[in-house]
Design a protein around this motif. Structure first.
Motif, mmCIF file in Angstrom:
data_model
loop_
_atom_site.group_PDB
_atom_site.id
_atom_site.type_symbol
_atom_site.label_atom_id
_atom_site.label_comp_id
_atom_site.label_asym_id
_atom_site.label_seq_id
_atom_site.Cartn_x
_atom_site.Cartn_y
_atom_site.Cartn_z
ATOM 1 N N THR A 74 0.678 -1.282 0.117
ATOM 2 C CA THR A 74 0.157 0.253 0.220
ATOM 3 C C THR A 74 0.851 1.029 -0.291
ATOM 4 O O THR A 74 0.019 2.743 -1.032
ATOM 5 N N VAL A 78 1.178 4.568 -2.941
ATOM 6 C CA VAL A 78 0.744 6.178 -2.088
ATOM 7 C C VAL A 78 1.914 6.682 -2.755
ATOM 8 O O VAL A 78 1.823 7.998 -3.530
ATOM 9 N N SER A 81 3.260 6.025 -7.049
ATOM 10 C CA SER A 81 2.179 5.680 -8.015
ATOM 11 C C SER A 81 2.235 5.670 -8.909
ATOM 12 O O SER A 81 1.813 4.717 -9.516
ATOM 13 N N ASP A 144 0.529 11.417 -5.622
ATOM 14 C CA ASP A 144 -0.496 12.009 -6.654
ATOM 15 C C ASP A 144 -0.745 13.366 -6.440
ATOM 16 O O ASP A 144 -1.039 14.601 -6.951
ATOM 17 N N THR A 145 -0.134 14.177 -4.890
ATOM 18 C CA THR A 145 -0.323 14.994 -4.679
ATOM 19 C C THR A 145 0.809 16.523 -5.025
ATOM 20 O O THR A 145 0.704 17.494 -4.907
ATOM 21 N N SER A 217 -8.953 0.030 -2.635
ATOM 22 C CA SER A 217 -8.941 2.175 -2.866
ATOM 23 C C SER A 217 -9.062 2.622 -1.804
ATOM 24 O O SER A 217 -8.696 3.722 -1.299
ATOM 25 N N ASP A 218 -9.962 2.198 -0.640
ATOM 26 C CA ASP A 218 -10.370 2.816 0.647
ATOM 27 C C ASP A 218 -8.745 2.522 1.434
ATOM 28 O O ASP A 218 -7.584 4.236 1.942
ATOM 29 N N GLY A 221 -6.091 5.499 -0.350
ATOM 30 C CA GLY A 221 -6.670 6.680 -0.564
ATOM 31 C C GLY A 221 -6.874 6.869 0.846
ATOM 32 O O GLY A 221 -6.098 8.754 1.183
ATOM 33 N N TRP A 222 -6.898 6.335 1.913
ATOM 34 C CA TRP A 222 -7.114 6.868 3.805
ATOM 35 C C TRP A 222 -6.891 6.051 3.919
ATOM 36 O O TRP A 222 -6.430 6.747 5.075
#
Length: 531
Positions: A74, A78, A81, A144-145, A217-218, A221-222
């Motif tokens: 994971t 993150v 990616s 991604d950020t 995906s969760d 994502g977080w």
């Protein structure tokens, strides 16, 4: 008789007191006697605080190891990616290894600091850094950020974690070992590793539960943030309890003696890193070999086995994790029993049991794991946990007893962390590499056997330390009655070498102790340290 006591001059009262007479007519030196005031009586309430305050740090450290290890896939998705899955996994494992690269440096820095300003203050700093860096990981934005800065910041936080943990275990084992009485040191120190493996199991359990409840995906994502953010409030609570602990009596006595010598204008010995290597290179080498043997089998069970079950034995990631959790919990609960056993029969015999059981059980364990069914896999994991229990239940009391009080934290930081970085962090890589090189799934078992043979040889050259004062420290007992009994039987006690006790080092502190309170009082630090 102390070194600076004036010699007795034989002859008549009016005989000339010439230097020649003093040199040639001196009476034999008398052996120094142990007094009740010299014996440290453990403050039981403070002992409980010391154990509890250090266990929480070890638990937090291994909680993070468990969380990050089981979130490797994971974390790669993150923080990298754009890369393919193989590159993501390689990145995550590389970041994990970076933690171990930073540990030796942390061990040197915090070991030096712990021998200068004290164990309690240094351990508070390491815990604060560990909790803050773990919490910060949970706040980091992904690739991604912020692009390439995401993996860079993750590496920096993991390096900070590794740096702080380099001072954590070495300091915690030193601290508790110095607080404990001589006859219960093995049991009390082993509780630290109970916390370590429970922390790892807790981290693995949290990740497993989240993987079962959340979609992939969760998690990406977080969900991955939650275990790291939990470290924030847990760390604050742990720091609060750690700050309530007083300095260990053994080190406080040494520190006060050094301060008194400095005020008197005498030079005090303060060994740097190079000086520690020169003074303690033999016990440092012995400690590193022993830690290599212990961590090889220990990390095989914790860090390597989930990947081995998934990659080599066909288990899915969740079941590969879940199968190890009950084994880790059961093993953790048995670790204090191994520590207690070492208090009864000695550290060396229990370490030999750990080495011997590794040599005997490694091959059967991997054979059972390779059979396929869950029952045989669990049985194989349990067999692998047997030597870890005997090894780890003894390590926290054995290693600090190799070094003098004044340099114990520094020497522990060097020996433990270098060996852990080389043989602990690389254990999964070594064992997987052996399988690839030999095309033999039994290769890890042979590696574990080899390292334990080396560990068994190292134990041969170690002195037995159970039921004995630690080097550079006065005897430590649980009650005043035990102190009086120890003093009364000092001539017949084979476990007590009075000539090796640090009377001259701590002797300058006896006057303050005599005027500061009741000698030997469990509530008075001065009396309790025999200064």
């Amino acid at each position: 008789m102390s070194k600076d006591a004036p010699p007795h001059i034989s002859g008549t009262p009016d005989a000339p007191s010439t230097s020649t007479a003093r040199r040639t007519r001196r009476s034999p030196l008398r052996r120094r006697r142990l007094e009740v005031d010299d014996v440290n009586v453990v403050d039981k309430s403070m002992m409980k605080k010391a154990v509890g305050g250090t266990v929480v740090g070890n638990t937090m450290e291994w909680f993070d190891v468990g969380v990050y290890g089981y979130l490797a896939v994971t974390m790669g998705a993150v923080f990298l990616s754009d890369a393919d899955k193989d590159a993501q996994l390689l990145f995550s494992l590389g970041v994990f290894a970076a933690t171990f690269i930073a540990r030796p440096l942390g061990g040197v820095v915090f070991g030096r600091l712990g021998d200068r300003i004290g164990r309690q203050k240094t351990l508070a700093i390491t815990l604060l850094m560990m909790a803050a860096s773990t919490f910060a990981i949970g706040l980091l934005p992904g690739y991604d950020t912020i692009g390439i800065w995401a993996p860079i910041l993750l590496v920096l936080m993991k390096l900070l974690q590794g740096f702080s943990t380099g001072g954590e275990y070495a300091g915690a084992t030193t601290f508790v070992s110095e607080y404990a009485s001589d006859k219960r040191r093995g049991f009390l120190a082993s509780i630290l590793d109970l916390g370590s493996y429970m922390g790892f199991a807790l981290g693995a359990a949290v990740v497993s539960v989240m993987q079962l409840l959340l979609s992939e995906s969760d998690m990406v994502g977080w969900g991955w943030r939650i275990p790291f953010l939990v470290a924030g409030p847990l760390g604050a609570i742990a720091i609060y309890f750690r700050l309530k602990i007083e300095e260990s009596p053994a080190f406080q006595a040494t520190l006060d003696a050094q301060e008194a010598s400095a005020k008197a204008g005498d030079e005090t010995d303060s060994l740097g890193t190079v000086g520690i290597f020169r003074a303690y290179w033999r016990p440092i080498v012995l400690a590193m070999v022993l830690v290599a043997a212990v961590n090889s089998v220990g990390y095989a069970l914790t860090s390597y086995m989930p990947s081995y079950l998934t990659d080599s034995k066909g288990y899915d990631p969740i079941h590969g994790t879940l199968l190890t959790i009950p084994v880790l919990v059961l093993m953790a609960l048995c670790i204090p029993l191994a520590g207690k056993l070492s208090d009864r029969i000695g550290r060396r015999p229990v370490l030999w049991i750990g080495a011997g059981s590794t040599i005997v059980l490694a091959v059967p364990a991997f054979v059972l794991i390779g059979q396929g069914p869950v029952v045989t896999t669990l049985l194989g994991l349990l067999l692998l946990a047997v030597p870890v229990t005997f090894y780890v239940g003894n390590l926290a009391a054995t290693l600090p007893s190799l070094f003098q009080t004044s340099s114990r934290y520094g020497a522990m930081g060097i020996s433990y962390n270098i060996a852990t970085a080389v043989f602990g962090g690389t254990a999964p890589l070594i064992m997987q590499g052996l399988i690839t090189l030999t095309d033999n799934d039994m290769a890890p078992a042979y590696w574990l056997m080899f390292t334990s043979v080396a560990g068994a040889i190292a134990v041969v050259f170690m002195k037995e330390s159970a039921k004995r004062p630690m080097p550079g420290s006065m005897p430590s007992v649980d009650t005043h009655a035990e102190a009086r009994e120890l003093v009364a039987g000092q001539d017949e006690n084979p476990l007590l070498d009075v000539d090796a006790l640090p009377f001259d080092t701590l002797g300058s502190q006896q006057a303050p102790a005599a005027s500061g309170g009741t000698a030997g009082s469990a509530d008075t630090a001065d009396a309790g340290t025999g200064r």
